[in-house]
Design a protein around this motif. Structure first.
Motif, PDB file in Angstrom:
ATOM      1  N   GLN A 464       0.827  -1.209   0.000  1.00 46.61           N
ATOM      2  CA  GLN A 464       0.000   0.000   0.000  1.00 46.61           C
ATOM      3  C   GLN A 464       0.864   1.264   0.000  1.00 46.61           C
ATOM      4  O   GLN A 464       0.557   2.242  -0.686  1.00 46.61           O
ATOM      5  N   HIS A 465       1.951   1.228   0.792  1.00 44.74           N
ATOM      6  CA  HIS A 465       2.841   2.393   0.895  1.00 44.74           C
ATOM      7  C   HIS A 465       3.535   2.633  -0.449  1.00 44.74           C
ATOM      8  O   HIS A 465       3.613   3.771  -0.938  1.00 44.74           O
ATOM      9  N   THR A 466       4.030   1.555  -1.050  1.00 51.97           N
ATOM     10  CA  THR A 466       4.695   1.665  -2.354  1.00 51.97           C
ATOM     11  C   THR A 466       3.719   2.206  -3.401  1.00 51.97           C
ATOM     12  O   THR A 466       4.048   3.106  -4.188  1.00 51.97           O
ATOM     13  N   GLU A 467       2.512   1.651  -3.420  1.00 52.96           N
ATOM     14  CA  GLU A 467       1.511   2.048  -4.403  1.00 52.96           C
ATOM     15  C   GLU A 467       1.179   3.530  -4.282  1.00 52.96           C
ATOM     16  O   GLU A 467       1.057   4.232  -5.284  1.00 52.96           O
ATOM     17  N   ALA A 468       1.047   4.001  -3.038  1.00 53.35           N
ATOM     18  CA  ALA A 468       0.686   5.409  -2.828  1.00 53.35           C
ATOM     19  C   ALA A 468       1.781   6.348  -3.339  1.00 53.35           C
ATOM     20  O   ALA A 468       1.490   7.380  -3.961  1.00 53.35           O
ATOM     21  N   LEU A 469       3.048   6.004  -3.088  1.00 56.02           N
ATOM     22  CA  LEU A 469       4.155   6.852  -3.568  1.00 56.02           C
ATOM     23  C   LEU A 469       4.187   6.878  -5.107  1.00 56.02           C
ATOM     24  O   LEU A 469       4.377   7.929  -5.716  1.00 56.02           O
ATOM     25  N   LEU A 470       3.988   5.719  -5.715  1.00 53.13           N
ATOM     26  CA  LEU A 470       3.935   5.664  -7.178  1.00 53.13           C
ATOM     27  C   LEU A 470       2.747   6.465  -7.708  1.00 53.13           C
ATOM     28  O   LEU A 470       2.836   7.139  -8.740  1.00 53.13           O
ATOM     29  N   TYR A 471       1.635   6.384  -6.978  1.00 48.39           N
ATOM     30  CA  TYR A 471       0.433   7.122  -7.377  1.00 48.39           C
ATOM     31  C   TYR A 471       0.721   8.627  -7.367  1.00 48.39           C
ATOM     32  O   TYR A 471       0.236   9.366  -8.225  1.00 48.39           O
ATOM     33  N   GLY A 472       1.510   9.064  -6.400  1.00 45.23           N
ATOM     34  CA  GLY A 472       1.913  10.469  -6.349  1.00 45.23           C
ATOM     35  C   GLY A 472       2.712  10.864  -7.578  1.00 45.23           C
ATOM     36  O   GLY A 472       2.472  11.914  -8.195  1.00 45.23           O
ATOM     37  N   PHE A 473       3.695  10.027  -7.943  1.00 46.82           N
ATOM     38  CA  PHE A 473       4.475  10.265  -9.161  1.00 46.82           C
ATOM     39  C   PHE A 473       3.580  10.337 -10.380  1.00 46.82           C
ATOM     40  O   PHE A 473       3.685  11.246 -11.206  1.00 46.82           O
ATOM     41  N   GLN A 474       2.702   9.337 -10.492  1.00 45.29           N
ATOM     42  CA  GLN A 474       1.807   9.248 -11.651  1.00 45.29           C
ATOM     43  C   GLN A 474       0.938  10.500 -11.756  1.00 45.29           C
ATOM     44  O   GLN A 474       0.752  11.053 -12.838  1.00 45.29           O
ATOM     45  N   LEU A 491      13.775   6.505 -10.911  1.00 45.87           N
ATOM     46  CA  LEU A 491      12.459   5.889 -10.730  1.00 45.87           C
ATOM     47  C   LEU A 491      12.268   4.717 -11.703  1.00 45.87           C
ATOM     48  O   LEU A 491      11.813   3.641 -11.298  1.00 45.87           O
ATOM     49  N   ILE A 492      12.642   4.927 -12.972  1.00 44.90           N
ATOM     50  CA  ILE A 492      12.539   3.848 -13.967  1.00 44.90           C
ATOM     51  C   ILE A 492      13.393   2.661 -13.530  1.00 44.90           C
ATOM     52  O   ILE A 492      13.018   1.499 -13.709  1.00 44.90           O
ATOM     53  N   ALA A 515       2.417   7.182 -17.851  1.00 43.66           N
ATOM     54  CA  ALA A 515       2.582   8.624 -17.645  1.00 43.66           C
ATOM     55  C   ALA A 515       3.991   9.088 -18.024  1.00 43.66           C
ATOM     56  O   ALA A 515       4.200  10.268 -18.329  1.00 43.66           O
ATOM     57  N   LEU A 516       4.974   8.152 -18.016  1.00 43.56           N
ATOM     58  CA  LEU A 516       6.369   8.494 -18.333  1.00 43.56           C
ATOM     59  C   LEU A 516       6.723   8.163 -19.781  1.00 43.56           C
ATOM     60  O   LEU A 516       7.905   8.184 -20.153  1.00 43.56           O
ATOM     61  N   SER A 517       5.732   7.861 -20.618  1.00 41.56           N
ATOM     62  CA  SER A 517       6.025   7.422 -21.985  1.00 41.56           C
ATOM     63  C   SER A 517       6.736   8.507 -22.805  1.00 41.56           C
ATOM     64  O   SER A 517       7.616   8.202 -23.613  1.00 41.56           O
ATOM     65  N   GLU A 518       6.377   9.772 -22.613  1.00 33.25           N
ATOM     66  CA  GLU A 518       7.065  10.844 -23.346  1.00 33.25           C
ATOM     67  C   GLU A 518       8.521  10.933 -22.915  1.00 33.25           C
ATOM     68  O   GLU A 518       9.416  11.179 -23.722  1.00 33.25           O
ATOM     69  N   TRP A 519       8.762  10.734 -21.614  1.00 31.61           N
ATOM     70  CA  TRP A 519      10.150  10.733 -21.118  1.00 31.61           C
ATOM     71  C   TRP A 519      10.922   9.573 -21.732  1.00 31.61           C
ATOM     72  O   TRP A 519      12.080   9.731 -22.140  1.00 31.61           O
ATOM     73  N   LEU A 520      10.293   8.419 -21.858  1.00 35.19           N
ATOM     74  CA  LEU A 520      10.946   7.254 -22.468  1.00 35.19           C
ATOM     75  C   LEU A 520      11.306   7.528 -23.923  1.00 35.19           C
ATOM     76  O   LEU A 520      12.331   7.044 -24.422  1.00 35.19           O
ATOM     77  N   ALA A 521      10.474   8.305 -24.626  1.00 34.96           N
ATOM     78  CA  ALA A 521      10.771   8.639 -26.025  1.00 34.96           C
ATOM     79  C   ALA A 521      12.058   9.450 -26.128  1.00 34.96           C
ATOM     80  O   ALA A 521      12.806   9.325 -27.099  1.00 34.96           O
ATOM     81  N   ASP A 522      12.331  10.273 -25.106  1.00 33.76           N
ATOM     82  CA  ASP A 522      13.571  11.060 -25.087  1.00 33.76           C
ATOM     83  C   ASP A 522      14.747  10.277 -24.521  1.00 33.76           C
ATOM     84  O   ASP A 522      15.894  10.695 -24.641  1.00 33.76           O
ATOM     85  N   HIS A 523      14.463   9.155 -23.858  1.00 34.30           N
ATOM     86  CA  HIS A 523      15.521   8.332 -23.235  1.00 34.30           C
ATOM     87  C   HIS A 523      15.271   6.867 -23.590  1.00 34.30           C
ATOM     88  O   HIS A 523      14.984   6.043 -22.717  1.00 34.30           O
ATOM     89  N   PRO A 524      15.388   6.551 -24.891  1.00 30.61           N
ATOM     90  CA  PRO A 524      14.982   5.210 -25.346  1.00 30.61           C
ATOM     91  C   PRO A 524      15.783   4.069 -24.736  1.00 30.61           C
ATOM     92  O   PRO A 524      15.302   2.939 -24.709  1.00 30.61           O
ATOM     93  N   VAL A 525      16.950   4.382 -24.217  1.00 28.13           N
ATOM     94  CA  VAL A 525      17.765   3.321 -23.629  1.00 28.13           C
ATOM     95  C   VAL A 525      17.076   2.680 -22.427  1.00 28.13           C
ATOM     96  O   VAL A 525      17.368   1.544 -22.049  1.00 28.13           O
ATOM     97  N   MET A 526      16.088   3.409 -21.837  1.00 29.92           N
ATOM     98  CA  MET A 526      15.414   2.912 -20.632  1.00 29.92           C
ATOM     99  C   MET A 526      14.161   2.084 -20.956  1.00 29.92           C
ATOM    100  O   MET A 526      13.545   1.527 -20.054  1.00 29.92           O
ATOM    101  N   ILE A 527      13.795   2.022 -22.243  1.00 31.68           N
ATOM    102  CA  ILE A 527      12.556   1.312 -22.607  1.00 31.68           C
ATOM    103  C   ILE A 527      12.609  -0.145 -22.159  1.00 31.68           C
ATOM    104  O   ILE A 527      11.636  -0.699 -21.638  1.00 31.68           O
TER     105      ILE A 527
END
Length: 850
Positions: A464-474, A491-492, A515-527
Motif C-alpha cells: 500500500q505504501h509503495t503504491e501510494a508513492l507511485l500514485y503520487g508520481f503518476q 524511478l525507472i 505517464a512516463l512514456s514521453e520521457w521514455l521517447a527522449d531516453h529510449p535506452v530505458m525502454i
C-alpha cells in the motif's frame, strides 16, 4: 375577511366554473389526492386543486379549511392557498383590507402555535409574504410588531408555544425574502428594511440562547433562526455575540448540528471578509474546538468531527487572503492551517471510517492561490513558512490515498470502492496542483521515500505504501512535463525492483509507466527496463485497462525506438487477442497500439507482421461469410471489422500525423510503392463485399464496414487513391440497395480528399449523383423516419460545395429538388439535422449570385 371572495375578482380564476370551488369539493378532491389508489384520478385531483388555489374563491374556502375540526392535510391546503394568493396576487387585495388580513393571520398562527407544525409553518410563510409585500411603507416596523404581539401576556397560548411560533415566523421571513417574486427595486428596499429590523431580532435570540431556563427545543429554533437571518448579509460584527453563543452551544449534542449550520452560514457570507477584527476573534474560538475534535475522532463520532471540520474549513477557505494579510497574527492563522491539516489526515479510510477529509481539499487550493498571488517579496516570506506545511500535506494525502488491507477492502461495497476511487482522483488533482508550489523538490522527495522503502532491509514494506508513492508520481507526471527531472531515471530503475503481488499496485505501476512514456521517447535506452513488465501484464485480465493503455502510449510516443522489440510486442499481443483475455474496447486499443508500432517498420516488415496478425481474423471472417446471418455471428463480424478499422486508424507509414508535431521530430523516410494498408484492403475487398451481400440490411454491420474504409481514408489521405474507383462502385451498390447514413459519411470523406483531383473526379461524381438521386427518392417517399440519413446527406452536400462546387453543375443533378429537400430538413425536430441543413445553406447561398 370572510367576504373577501367578492373583492379580488380577477385573481387567476381556473378553467373550472367558479361554483365548483367550494369547501366540500376541495375536501373531496384532497381525499381523492391522498387516498385514491388510481394514479389518473390523483393527477386529475391535483390539477383541479391547483386551479382552486389560484381562483377568487380561494379567499373564502382557505379560512374554512383552517377550522379546528379539519384534519391537518386539509388545514395545510388552506394555509398553502393563502400563501399563494398573498405572494402571487397581492395587487388584487384592496389596501383597506391589509390590516384585517394581517390580524386574521396572526390569530390563526396563535391558534396553531399548539397545533400541527406543518400548518403553522405554512401560515408563518403566508404572514411573512404579507409582511414583505407591505414593507417598508405600509408596515414599517413589521418585525418589531411581530415580536411585540407574540410577547403579549394576554394570549391564550402558553409562553413556550408563543415563543416557538414567533421563532418559526422569524425564521421563514428571510427564507421567503430569498425566494420572493418582488420586483428588483422593491427587493432592495425590503432588504434595507430587514437589515434595520435585525436590531429587533438579534437581542431576542441572544437572550433566549444564553438564558439557562430556555428549553432545548427553543434554543435549537433560535440557532435555526440566526442561521436564516445571517444569509441576508448582516454585518459580521453584528453577529459576534450570537456566533460566540453558537460556539458555546456546540458542547450540547442536541444543538450541535444547528450550531454548526449557523456558524458556517455566518462566516461564509461574502461580505464577512470586510470584518477582519471579528474574523481574528473567531480563530481562537475555532482552535478551542480541537480537544472536542480529537475526542470525537478517538470515539469514532463522525458527525461531530465532520461538523467541526466544516467550521474550520469555512473560516480558512473563505478568508485565507484576509487572514494572511494580518502578518502580525501569522501564528494563529498557521495554527488554524494545522488544525485543517489534522482534518485532512483524520484517521481511517475514506469513505468507510471517515467522510471528513474530502471537505478540506479545496482549502489547500485556495491557500496556495492566495500565497502565490502576493508580490514577490511577501510571497517569499510566506513560501518559507508554508512550503514545509505543503510537504507535510503531500505525506498526509499519500497516506490517505493508501488502500486498506486486502481483507478489509474485500468487505467494502461497490459503492464504497467507487467513492474511494473518486476520492483518490481528487487527491491526485491536489498533488498535481501542489507541484506548482513545491516544484522539482516534490519529485525528489517522493523518489527518496520510494528508494528508501524499496532498498531498506530492516523491515518488510507494505504494498500500500509503495503504491501510494507511485500514485503520487503518476499524478504529477500525467499533467506536468517531467522530461527534465533528474529523478525519473532513478524511478525507472526502481520500478523493476517492486515486488508486484497485488492488482492495485500492478495497476498503478502500469499507469506510472504510461505517464512516463514521453520521457521514455527522449531516453529510449530505458525502454527495455519497463517494456517486459507491460508485456507480462497484458496477459492478466485484471490489468486489462492499465496494461493496454500503457502499451498504446508507449507505442505512440516511442514508435521510432521500438523496432528491436516489435516482434516480441506483436507476438504477445497476438497471443492475448487469440486467447480473448481482454474486453472489446481494450482489444480495439491494442490494435491501435500495434498500428503505431508497425508504422515505424520497413514496408516488408509491416506486411509480414500484418499477415501473421490479421490472417486468423480473415480466415474467421471467410467462415462467417458463409454462414446464415444470426445474432451470434453478427457480433463476431462486427468485432473483427472493428479490430481491422482500429488497426488502420493508426497504421500510417507516410507519417501524416507527425507533420503536426514539429520539424524537429525524427521521421523515417516515406516508403515507395503501395501502402501496406491498401495492399491488405485490396486483398480482403472481395471478402468484405461478400459479407455485405448477406448483411446489407443490418446498419451495425454496414457501419462497421464503412468504418474500416473511413478510418483508412482519414489516416492514409492520398495514399488511399488506388482504392477510390472500386470503393465508389461498392458504395453506390450498397446505397442503392438500402440507403444508410454510414455510406453517406464515407462518401463525404471521399469527396473531401479526392474530388478536387482530376483523375478521381469521374468515380466521385458518379457516386455523388447516385446517392443524391437515391436520397431524393427517399424524400419523395417520406424522409421523417430517417433523420440520420437526412443529416448525413446535408453534410455531404455542404462538403461537396466546399471542396468541389462543380459537382452541382452537372445537368443530371436536380438542384431545385436538392434545395427543396434542404428546406424540408430545416423543419425536422432533431437539432443535428437542422444544424446540418443550415450548414448546407451557409455554403450554397453565397454561391447563388455567382
Amino acid at each position: 375577511m370572510e367576504r373577501r371572495e367578492e373583492q379580488p375578482g380577477a385573481a387567476g380564476a381556473g378553467a373550472a366554473p367558479a361554483l365548483d370551488f367550494t369547501v366540500e369539493n376541495v375536501e373531496k378532491a384532497l381525499h381523492q389526492l391522498y387516498y385514491d389508489p388510481n394514479i389518473e384520478n390523483k393527477n386529475l385531483a391535483q390539477k383541479w386543486l391547483m386551479q382552486a388555489q389560484v381562483s377568487p374563491q380561494a379567499w373564502h374556502f382557505s379560512w374554512q379549511l383552517l377550522q379546528p375540526d379539519k384534519v391537518p392535510e386539509i388545514q395545510y391546503f388552506g394555509a398553502s392557498a393563502l400563501h399563494i394568493k398573498i405572494s402571487r396576487y397581492w395587487s388584487d387585495i384592496p389596501t383597506d383590507q391589509y390590516e384585517s388580513l394581517k390580524a386574521q393571520l396572526f390569530t390563526q398562527i396563535t391558534h396553531f402555535a399548539s397545533g400541527s407544525k406543518i400548518v403553522l409553518t405554512r401560515l408563518c410563510v403566508a404572514l411573512a409574504s404579507l409582511a414583505l409585500s407591505m414593507m417598508p411603507d405600509a408596515w414599517p416596523c413589521a418585525v418589531a410588531d411581530m415580536v411585540r404581539l407574540f410577547q403579549a401576556e394576554d394570549s391564550p397560548v402558553d409562553g413556550q408555544g408563543r415563543c416557538l411560533a414567533l421563532l418559526e415566523l422569524l425564521t421563514v421571513l428571510p427564507e421567503e425574502f430569498q425566494t420572493s417574486r418582488l420586483p428588483q427595486y422593491r427587493k432592495g428596499l425590503v432588504r434595507a428594511s430587514l437589515a434595520v429590523e435585525c436590531g429587533a431580532v438579534f437581542p431576542l435570540l441572544e437572550q433566549l440562547l444564553q438564558q439557562p431556563s430556555s428549553p432545548s427545543c427553543v434554543r435549537q429554533k433560535v440557532l435555526k433562526c440566526f442561521s436564516s437571518w445571517v444569509q441576508l448579509e448582516v454585518p459580521l460584527q453584528d453577529c459576534e455575540a450570537l456566533i460566540q453563543a453558537a460556539f458555546a452551544a456546540l458542547q450540547d449534542s442536541e444543538l450541535f448540528d444547528s450550531s454548526v449550520e449557523a456558524i458556517v452560514n455566518a462566516i461564509s457570507q461574502p461580505d464577512a471578509q470586510r470584518y477582519v477584527n471579528t474574523l481574528l476573534k473567531l480563530i481562537p474560538l475555532v482552535l478551542g474546538l480541537q480537544d472536542q475534535l480529537r475526542q470525537a475522532v478517538q470515539n469514532g463520532d463522525m458527525e461531530t468531527s465532520h461538523g467541526i471540520c466544516r467550521i474550520a474549513v469555512a473560516l480558512g477557505e473563505n478568508h485565507s487572503r484576509a487572514l494572511l494579510d494580518q502578518v502580525e497574527h501569522w501564528q494563529s492563522f498557521l495554527a488554524l492551517v494545522n488544525m485543517i491539516m489534522f482534518c485532512t489526515g483524520i484517521p481511517g479510510h475514506y469513505p468507510v471510517n471517515e467522510t471528513t477529509s474530502s471537505l478540506t481539499l479545496t482549502f489547500w487550493y485556495t491557500l496556495q492561490d492566495d500565497i502565490l498571488s502576493f508580490e514577490a517579496e511577501k510571497q517569499a516570506v510566506y513560501q518559507q513558512v508554508y512550503r514545509p506545511v505543503y510537504f507535510q500535506l503531500v505525506d498526509v494525502l499519500l497516506h490517505k490515498a493508501q488502500f486498506p488491507s486486502d481483507e478489509e477492502y474485500g468487505f467494502w461495497s461497490s459503492d464504497e470502492k467507487e467513492q474511494f476511487r473518486i476520492y483518490r482522483v481528487d487527491i491526485s488533482d491536489t498533488l498535481m496542483y501542489v507541484y506548482e508550489m513545491l516544484g522539482a523538490e516534490l519529485l525528489s522527495n517522493l523518489y527518496d521515500k520510494l528508494g528508501r522503502l524499496l532498498t531498506s532491509s530492516e523491515e518488510p514494506y507494505s504494498w500500500q505504501h509503495t503504491e501510494a508513492l507511485l500514485y503520487g508520481f503518476q499524478s504529477i507526471a500525467e499533467t506536468i512535463d517531467v522530461n527534465y527531472s533528474d529523478v525519473v531515471p532513478g524511478l525507472i530503475g526502481l520500478i523493476p525492483r517492486i515486488s508486484i503481488s497485488n492488482v492495485q499496485l500492478a495497476d498503478t505501476v502500469m499507469f506510472t509507466i504510461g505517464a512516463l512514456s514521453e520521457w521514455l521517447a527522449d531516453h529510449p535506452v530505458m525502454i527495455n527496463s519497463v517494456l517486459p513488465l507491460v508485456l507480462h501484464a497484458l496477459g492478466n485480465p485484471e490489468l486489462s485497462v492499465s496494461s493496454v493503455s500503457t502499451l498504446k502510449k508507449i507505442c505512440r510516443e516511442c514508435k521510432y525506438d521500438l523496432p528491436p522489440y516489435a516482434a516480441n510486442i506483436v507476438a504477445v499481443s497476438q497471443d492475448v487477442l487469440m486467447k480473448q483475455i481482454h474486453k472489446t474496447s481494450q482489444c480495439m486499443w491494442l490494435m491501435q497500439a500495434l498500428g503505431f508500432l508497425l508504422s515505424a517498420l520497413q514496408v516488408e516488415e509491416i506486411l509480414k507482421n500484418l499477415h501473421s496478425l490479421i490472417s486468423p481474423y480473415i480466415q474467421q471472417l471467410e467462415k462467417l461469410a458463409e454462414e446464415i446471418p444470426n445474432p451470434s455471428n453478427k457480433l463476431a463480424i462486427v468485432h473483427i471489422l472493428g479490430l481491422l478499422s482500429n488497426l488502420f486508424t493508426t497504421l500510417d507509414v507516410s507519417h501524416h500525423e507527425d507533420d503536426h508535431e514539429g520539424p524537429e521530430l525524427r521521421k523515417l523516410p516515406v516508403p515507395q510503392g503501395p501502402n501496406p494498408v491498401v495492399v491488405v484492403l485490396q486483398q480482403v475487398f472481395q471478402l468484405i463485399q461478400k459479407v455485405l451481400s448477406k448483411w446489407l440490411n443490418d446498419a451495425q454491420v454496414v457501419e462497421a464496414v464503412c468504418a474500416i474504409f473511413e478510418k483508412s481514408v482519414k489516416t492514409l489521405l492520398d495514399d488511399f487513391a488506388p482504392m477510390v474507383p472500386q470503393l465508389c462502385e461498392m458504395l453506390g451498390r450498397m446505397y442503392s440497395t438500402i440507403p444508410q447514413a454510414s455510406a453517406l459519411d464515407l462518401t463525404r470523406q471521399l469527396v473531401h480528399i479526392f474530388a478536387h483531383e482530376p483523375a478521381h473526379f469521374p468515380p466521385i461524381e458518379a457516386l455523388f449523383l447516385l446517392v443524391t438521386s437515391v436520397t431524393l427518392t427517399l424524400f419523395q417517399q417520406g424522409p421523417r423516419d430517417h433523420p440520420d440519413i437526412v443529416d448525413s446527406f446535408m453534410q455531404l452536400l455542404a462538403q461537396a460545395l466546399k471542396r468541389k462546387p462543380d459537382l452541382f453543375l452537372c445537368e443530371r443533378l436536380d438542384v431545385k429538388a436538392v434545395f427543396h429537400c434542404a428546406v424540408l430538413a430545416l423543419k425536422f425536430p432533431e437539432a443535428p439535422t437542422v444544424k446540418a441543413s443550415c450548414g448546407f445553406f451557409t455554403e450554397l447561398l453565397p454561391r447563388c449570385g455567382k
